[in-house]
Write a protein that holds these residues in place. Structure first.
Motif, PDB file in Angstrom:
ATOM      1  N   ASN A 111      -7.175   4.955  -6.834  1.00  0.00           N
ATOM      2  CA  ASN A 111      -6.857   4.353  -7.999  1.00  0.00           C
ATOM      3  C   ASN A 111      -5.757   3.455  -7.879  1.00  0.00           C
ATOM      4  O   ASN A 111      -4.475   3.665  -8.615  1.00  0.00           O
ATOM      5  CB  ASN A 111      -6.754   5.372  -8.949  1.00  0.00           C
ATOM      6  CG  ASN A 111      -6.837   4.763 -10.329  1.00  0.00           C
ATOM      7  OD1 ASN A 111      -7.124   3.592 -10.548  1.00  0.00           O
ATOM      8  ND2 ASN A 111      -6.187   5.347 -11.401  1.00  0.00           N
ATOM      9  N   ALA A 112      -5.827   2.570  -6.969  1.00  0.00           N
ATOM     10  CA  ALA A 112      -4.527   1.450  -6.450  1.00  0.00           C
ATOM     11  C   ALA A 112      -4.250   0.759  -7.806  1.00  0.00           C
ATOM     12  O   ALA A 112      -2.771   0.872  -7.620  1.00  0.00           O
ATOM     13  CB  ALA A 112      -5.174   0.412  -5.414  1.00  0.00           C
ATOM     14  N   PRO A 113      -4.869   0.207  -8.455  1.00  0.00           N
ATOM     15  CA  PRO A 113      -4.243  -0.519  -9.656  1.00  0.00           C
ATOM     16  C   PRO A 113      -3.173   0.546 -10.577  1.00  0.00           C
ATOM     17  O   PRO A 113      -2.031  -0.279 -10.988  1.00  0.00           O
ATOM     18  CB  PRO A 113      -5.252  -0.852 -10.833  1.00  0.00           C
ATOM     19  CG  PRO A 113      -6.583  -0.741  -9.946  1.00  0.00           C
ATOM     20  CD  PRO A 113      -6.346   0.289  -8.782  1.00  0.00           C
ATOM     21  N   VAL A 156       0.066   0.596  -7.899  1.00  0.00           N
ATOM     22  CA  VAL A 156       0.420  -0.637  -7.283  1.00  0.00           C
ATOM     23  C   VAL A 156       1.367  -1.225  -8.777  1.00  0.00           C
ATOM     24  O   VAL A 156       2.063  -2.033  -8.965  1.00  0.00           O
ATOM     25  CB  VAL A 156      -0.653  -1.772  -7.077  1.00  0.00           C
ATOM     26  CG1 VAL A 156      -0.110  -3.084  -7.108  1.00  0.00           C
ATOM     27  CG2 VAL A 156      -0.935  -1.028  -6.009  1.00  0.00           C
ATOM     28  N   GLY A 157       0.741  -0.980 -10.043  1.00  0.00           N
ATOM     29  CA  GLY A 157       1.449  -1.569 -11.353  1.00  0.00           C
ATOM     30  C   GLY A 157       2.718  -0.725 -11.315  1.00  0.00           C
ATOM     31  O   GLY A 157       3.690  -1.577 -11.907  1.00  0.00           O
ATOM     32  N   ASP A 164       5.110  -2.596  -8.800  1.00  0.00           N
ATOM     33  CA  ASP A 164       5.378  -4.011  -9.196  1.00  0.00           C
ATOM     34  C   ASP A 164       6.282  -3.887 -10.211  1.00  0.00           C
ATOM     35  O   ASP A 164       7.329  -4.714 -10.099  1.00  0.00           O
ATOM     36  CB  ASP A 164       4.062  -4.561  -9.762  1.00  0.00           C
ATOM     37  CG  ASP A 164       3.241  -5.028  -8.697  1.00  0.00           C
ATOM     38  OD1 ASP A 164       3.542  -4.954  -7.586  1.00  0.00           O
ATOM     39  OD2 ASP A 164       1.908  -5.478  -8.844  1.00  0.00           O
ATOM     40  N   ASP A 172      -8.363   0.220  -2.109  1.00  0.00           N
ATOM     41  CA  ASP A 172      -8.529   1.364  -3.130  1.00  0.00           C
ATOM     42  C   ASP A 172      -9.583   2.273  -2.866  1.00  0.00           C
ATOM     43  O   ASP A 172     -10.818   1.899  -2.853  1.00  0.00           O
ATOM     44  CB  ASP A 172      -8.904   0.632  -4.610  1.00  0.00           C
ATOM     45  CG  ASP A 172      -8.988   1.749  -5.770  1.00  0.00           C
ATOM     46  OD1 ASP A 172      -8.760   2.691  -5.575  1.00  0.00           O
ATOM     47  OD2 ASP A 172      -9.094   1.328  -6.883  1.00  0.00           O
ATOM     48  N   GLN A 194     -12.218   3.205  -5.632  1.00  0.00           N
ATOM     49  CA  GLN A 194     -13.336   2.084  -5.558  1.00  0.00           C
ATOM     50  C   GLN A 194     -14.276   2.368  -4.612  1.00  0.00           C
ATOM     51  O   GLN A 194     -15.790   2.176  -4.618  1.00  0.00           O
ATOM     52  CB  GLN A 194     -12.906   0.655  -5.559  1.00  0.00           C
ATOM     53  CG  GLN A 194     -13.781  -0.378  -5.810  1.00  0.00           C
ATOM     54  CD  GLN A 194     -14.699  -0.215  -6.988  1.00  0.00           C
ATOM     55  OE1 GLN A 194     -14.122  -0.001  -7.998  1.00  0.00           O
ATOM     56  NE2 GLN A 194     -16.102  -0.531  -6.793  1.00  0.00           N
TER      57      GLN A 194
END
Length: 242
Positions: free
Chosen positions: A90-92, A95-96, A99, A119, A122
């Motif tokens: 669940n990279a987002p 990474v969110g 960031d 990810d 995915q």
């Protein structure tokens, strides 16, 4: 190829709501082999965790109060991941948060420090469409023991994800060499390949056999029956001598 399997724990679900990273766990692989050169950091998030997040990771404000802040570990962290291929489940989400932490320091987004981000969630959805693809579900599917995982932890989850990723991407390379085109030398004569070295066969034993049986159990469960690896052909008995 250098790959880093990365996981974070946070004070809540949204960096936009002011939630912060409080733990980072990284596992290094070189050419799909675990190196043991791992990175594990507890971080003072400078705020309390939300109740739901605290129930997941169990890291209290008191425990984290004397840990370094993200600004103090950012250089070491970025040096460790720089130029690597990063694998995150669940990279987002992770990474969110990364960031947001880097933006506070006036630094470029995470993807600009690494080669690429993959990810694994995915990837799992594409391989197992319509099925549960959480880390726990994938551990169960591939026969990876996570019995010791009572709470989420950055390094523990990264270690489990490394095993899951290897299972997701497991494949068999061709045992033959495709030369392509005409297989003649410059003089028009057929090329002569050097003889192959003797094949060394090592029999599995001990923990290898236990892990193999666990993997087959997982395949049996997915197949809802007996997988082909456990179907041993019956050899015909030799004909009696005349």
């Amino acid at each position: 190829m250098r790959q880093i399997i990365l996981d974070t724990e946070t004070t809540g679900l949204s960096p936009r709501a002011g939630n912060r990273i409080l733990e980072i766990g990284c596992v290094e692989m070189l050419n799909r082999q675990l190196t043991g050169n791992n990175l594990h950091m507890y971080i003072n998030p400078e705020r309390d965790s939300e109740e739901g997040a605290l129930n997941v990771h169990g890291l209290t404000t008191e425990f984290l109060s004397d840990k370094p802040k993200f600004a103090e570990i950012s250089a070491e962290f970025l040096d460790y991941v720089r130029g690597a291929q990063i694998i995150i489940h669940n990279a987002p989400f992770d990474v969110g948060f990364l960031d947001a932490e880097l933006d506070r320091l006036g630094l470029p987004p995470f993807v600009e420090h690494v080669d690429e981000v993959i990810d694994s969630l995915q990837m799992a959805k594409e391989i197992h469409p319509g099925r549960r693809n959480s880390l726990d579900a994938l551990c169960d599917r591939y026969g990876i023991s996570n019995a010791h995982r009572t709470l989420h932890g950055g390094l523990l989850d990264a270690v489990l994800l490394a095993e899951v990723y290897l299972a997701l991407t497991r494949g068999q390379n061709s045992l033959t060499m495709d030369l392509g085109g005409d297989q003649d030398g410059d003089d028009g004569q057929p090329l002569e390949l050097a003889p192959l070295a003797p094949v060394i066969v090592l029999a599995a034993e001990g923990n290898d056999l236990v892990e193999h049986e666990a993997l087959l159990d997982g395949l049996d469960k997915d197949a809802k029956g007996t997988c082909l690896w456990r179907v041993v052909p019956v050899e015909e008995a030799p004909a009696p001598a005349a």
